[in-house]
Design a protein around this motif. Structure first.
Motif, PDB file in Angstrom:
ATOM      1  N   ALA A 152       8.916  -7.200 -31.705  1.00  0.00           N
ATOM      2  CA  ALA A 152       8.679  -7.731 -30.471  1.00  0.00           C
ATOM      3  C   ALA A 152       7.623  -6.901 -29.624  1.00  0.00           C
ATOM      4  N   PHE A 153       7.439  -5.743 -29.827  1.00  0.00           N
ATOM      5  CA  PHE A 153       6.523  -5.016 -29.118  1.00  0.00           C
ATOM      6  C   PHE A 153       5.146  -4.599 -29.972  1.00  0.00           C
ATOM      7  N   LEU A 154       5.384  -4.695 -31.276  1.00  0.00           N
ATOM      8  CA  LEU A 154       3.862  -4.312 -32.192  1.00  0.00           C
ATOM      9  C   LEU A 154       3.300  -5.646 -32.820  1.00  0.00           C
ATOM     10  N   GLU A 155       4.148  -6.672 -32.630  1.00  0.00           N
ATOM     11  CA  GLU A 155       3.342  -7.759 -33.600  1.00  0.00           C
ATOM     12  C   GLU A 155       2.881  -9.071 -32.237  1.00  0.00           C
ATOM     13  N   PRO A 156       1.403  -9.102 -32.304  1.00  0.00           N
ATOM     14  CA  PRO A 156       1.106 -10.149 -31.194  1.00  0.00           C
ATOM     15  C   PRO A 156       1.882 -11.452 -31.446  1.00  0.00           C
ATOM     16  N   GLY A 157       1.851 -11.964 -32.691  1.00  0.00           N
ATOM     17  CA  GLY A 157       2.485 -13.152 -32.441  1.00  0.00           C
ATOM     18  C   GLY A 157       3.724 -13.396 -31.852  1.00  0.00           C
ATOM     19  N   MET A 158       4.386 -12.296 -31.488  1.00  0.00           N
ATOM     20  CA  MET A 158       5.641 -12.363 -30.881  1.00  0.00           C
ATOM     21  C   MET A 158       5.430 -12.565 -29.386  1.00  0.00           C
ATOM     22  N   ARG A 159       4.229 -12.039 -29.029  1.00  0.00           N
ATOM     23  CA  ARG A 159       3.863 -12.625 -27.552  1.00  0.00           C
ATOM     24  C   ARG A 159       3.447 -13.903 -27.402  1.00  0.00           C
ATOM     25  N   GLU A 160       2.926 -14.352 -28.473  1.00  0.00           N
ATOM     26  CA  GLU A 160       2.650 -15.625 -28.515  1.00  0.00           C
ATOM     27  C   GLU A 160       3.855 -16.854 -28.615  1.00  0.00           C
ATOM     28  N   LEU A 161       4.611 -16.286 -29.427  1.00  0.00           N
ATOM     29  CA  LEU A 161       5.942 -17.090 -29.491  1.00  0.00           C
ATOM     30  C   LEU A 161       6.672 -17.286 -28.375  1.00  0.00           C
ATOM     31  N   TYR A 162       6.836 -16.266 -27.733  1.00  0.00           N
ATOM     32  CA  TYR A 162       7.850 -16.343 -26.574  1.00  0.00           C
ATOM     33  C   TYR A 162       7.205 -16.562 -25.155  1.00  0.00           C
ATOM     34  N   ARG A 163       7.506 -17.597 -24.722  1.00  0.00           N
ATOM     35  CA  ARG A 163       6.848 -17.939 -23.145  1.00  0.00           C
ATOM     36  C   ARG A 163       7.432 -16.804 -22.187  1.00  0.00           C
ATOM     37  N   ASP A 164       8.892 -16.431 -22.432  1.00  0.00           N
ATOM     38  CA  ASP A 164       9.395 -15.454 -21.775  1.00  0.00           C
ATOM     39  C   ASP A 164       9.455 -13.911 -22.380  1.00  0.00           C
ATOM     40  N   TRP A 165       8.342 -13.509 -22.831  1.00  0.00           N
ATOM     41  CA  TRP A 165       8.065 -12.250 -23.492  1.00  0.00           C
ATOM     42  C   TRP A 165       8.528 -11.005 -22.621  1.00  0.00           C
ATOM     43  N   GLU A 166       7.798 -11.083 -21.526  1.00  0.00           N
ATOM     44  CA  GLU A 166       8.747  -9.986 -20.546  1.00  0.00           C
ATOM     45  C   GLU A 166       9.849  -9.946 -20.180  1.00  0.00           C
ATOM     46  N   SER A 167      10.438 -10.913 -20.090  1.00  0.00           N
ATOM     47  CA  SER A 167      12.217 -10.942 -20.007  1.00  0.00           C
ATOM     48  C   SER A 167      12.782 -10.884 -21.315  1.00  0.00           C
ATOM     49  N   MET A 168      12.239 -11.297 -22.557  1.00  0.00           N
ATOM     50  CA  MET A 168      12.943 -10.955 -23.602  1.00  0.00           C
ATOM     51  C   MET A 168      12.772  -9.541 -24.002  1.00  0.00           C
ATOM     52  N   THR A 169      11.758  -8.916 -23.976  1.00  0.00           N
ATOM     53  CA  THR A 169      11.426  -7.485 -24.186  1.00  0.00           C
ATOM     54  C   THR A 169      12.628  -6.572 -23.460  1.00  0.00           C
ATOM     55  N   ALA A 170      12.590  -7.011 -22.057  1.00  0.00           N
ATOM     56  CA  ALA A 170      13.331  -6.236 -21.083  1.00  0.00           C
ATOM     57  C   ALA A 170      14.934  -6.337 -21.867  1.00  0.00           C
ATOM     58  N   LYS A 171      15.377  -7.459 -22.090  1.00  0.00           N
ATOM     59  CA  LYS A 171      16.674  -7.675 -22.358  1.00  0.00           C
ATOM     60  C   LYS A 171      17.123  -7.127 -23.630  1.00  0.00           C
ATOM     61  N   ALA A 172      15.983  -7.201 -24.475  1.00  0.00           N
ATOM     62  CA  ALA A 172      16.200  -6.466 -25.815  1.00  0.00           C
ATOM     63  C   ALA A 172      16.221  -4.863 -25.691  1.00  0.00           C
ATOM     64  N   VAL A 173      15.388  -4.313 -25.081  1.00  0.00           N
ATOM     65  CA  VAL A 173      15.798  -2.871 -24.839  1.00  0.00           C
ATOM     66  C   VAL A 173      16.916  -2.388 -24.175  1.00  0.00           C
ATOM     67  N   ALA A 174      17.534  -3.275 -23.108  1.00  0.00           N
ATOM     68  CA  ALA A 174      18.802  -2.779 -22.805  1.00  0.00           C
ATOM     69  C   ALA A 174      19.920  -3.378 -23.607  1.00  0.00           C
ATOM     70  N   TYR A 175      19.653  -4.394 -24.403  1.00  0.00           N
ATOM     71  CA  TYR A 175      20.822  -4.525 -25.392  1.00  0.00           C
ATOM     72  C   TYR A 175      20.898  -3.450 -26.582  1.00  0.00           C
ATOM     73  N   LEU A 176      19.746  -2.867 -26.809  1.00  0.00           N
ATOM     74  CA  LEU A 176      19.809  -1.670 -27.730  1.00  0.00           C
ATOM     75  C   LEU A 176      20.487  -0.494 -26.975  1.00  0.00           C
ATOM     76  N   ARG A 177      20.053  -0.134 -25.844  1.00  0.00           N
ATOM     77  CA  ARG A 177      20.650   0.999 -25.199  1.00  0.00           C
ATOM     78  C   ARG A 177      22.299   0.550 -25.089  1.00  0.00           C
ATOM     79  N   SER A 178      22.706  -0.337 -24.957  1.00  0.00           N
ATOM     80  CA  SER A 178      24.031  -1.007 -24.725  1.00  0.00           C
ATOM     81  C   SER A 178      24.973  -0.534 -26.294  1.00  0.00           C
ATOM     82  N   LEU A 179      24.155  -0.786 -27.302  1.00  0.00           N
ATOM     83  CA  LEU A 179      24.556  -0.504 -28.558  1.00  0.00           C
ATOM     84  C   LEU A 179      24.548   0.781 -29.120  1.00  0.00           C
TER      85      LEU A 179
END
Length: 280
Positions: A152-179
């Motif tokens: 999500a953070f290191l592969e440019p292709g993920m930014r191209e795939l996700y139209r909501d990349w900024e929202s997705m990355t924010a949720k991913a990090v918050a989810y990791l914190r919860s785990l």
């Protein structure tokens, strides 16, 4: 970091993110510090400023349940954030961690192979342990062995795939914190992952420093697939009780929508020999 320091750091970060008006306090205009002052948090929580200062500085590591309740209200914490605060104040005994490779249960792996919707199993570090063909057709970064957080953070292709990349990355990090709760520094593999992402991504460094915590198990994500176009997909995450830390993730579209038709087209393309999604 020691537990007291983690607790104090979390209180400080959350304090700085609460606006006085949201806490029912008058906003007197220009302030020297962002968010609430220490004395304002103490006032809202019904504790002394000196005691709150000791908590932030890590000089008091055993606040009572009543104090934790009061601080959660004063800092306007959501349920996952409150749980995170309690985990820092009441850390569970840390068992010796094993470094053996993680694997998905064969039965779960066989089950998702029969599904026509994208499905994958992730470990606690967000590495894909098993995935069905539709998941890999949806994104090559869902393939087994790929860490989706790293991608999500290191592969440019993920930014191209996700139209909501900024929202997705924010949720991913918050989810990791919860785990991981407050155990990040006690887990070598997690420390390595966080270190790699911190060095390689300014976006990750910013999000990790915010200490957002949210275990969101369902929602909508917006994709731009190179073969079928834009997809608005709902995702669901199911904890696997027999494999602590592992999660089954599924994606689907509402019948009758354009995304549903495009997902059906993707299923058709995925069954055609010679089609490659990983090079696009």
């Amino acid at each position: 970091m020691e537990t007291g320091s983690e607790l104090g750091s979390y209180l400080r970060v959350r304090r700085e993110r609460v606006r006085p008006g949201d806490a029912g306090l008058p906003d007197t205009g220009r302030r020297r510090v962002p968010g609430l002052r220490r004395e304002e948090v103490a006032l809202l929580a019904g504790i002394s400023t000196e005691y709150y200062l000791r908590l932030e500085q890590g000089r008091d590591r055993h606040p009572s349940d009543q104090v934790l309740d009061a601080l959660s209200r004063a800092l306007r914490l959501e349920r996952d954030e409150e749980d995170y605060l309690r985990g820092l104040a009441r850390p569970a005994p840390r068992a010796r961690r094993r470094t053996r490779p993680e694997t998905a249960a064969p039965g779960v792996t066989a089950l998702i192979q029969q599904w026509s919707t994208p499905a994958l199993v992730q470990g606690p570090y967000m590495t894909t342990l098993a995935a069905n063909p539709m998941a890999v057709a949806l994104s090559p970064y869902f393939a087994p062995g790929v860490n989706t957080l790293r991608a999500a953070f290191l592969e440019p292709g993920m930014r191209e795939l996700y139209r909501d990349w900024e929202s997705m990355t924010a949720k991913a990090v918050a989810y990791l914190r919860s785990l991981v709760g407050g155990d990040a520094a006690d887990d070598p593999r997690l420390v390595e992952l966080i270190g790699e992402l911190s060095l390689g991504s300014e976006r990750f460094r910013t999000l990790w420093a915010r200490v957002d915590v949210a275990r969101k198990s369902s929602g909508t994500t917006l994709l731009r697939h190179p073969a079928v176009g834009e997809l608005d997909l709902r995702y669901e995450k199911f904890a696997l009780p027999a494999a602590p830390g592992q999660v089954l993730v599924t994606y689907h579209a509402d019948p009758g929508t354009a995304s549903y038709e495009r997902l059906q087209l993707l299923a058709h393309l995925a069954t055609r020999p010679g089609d490659e999604f990983t090079d696009r």
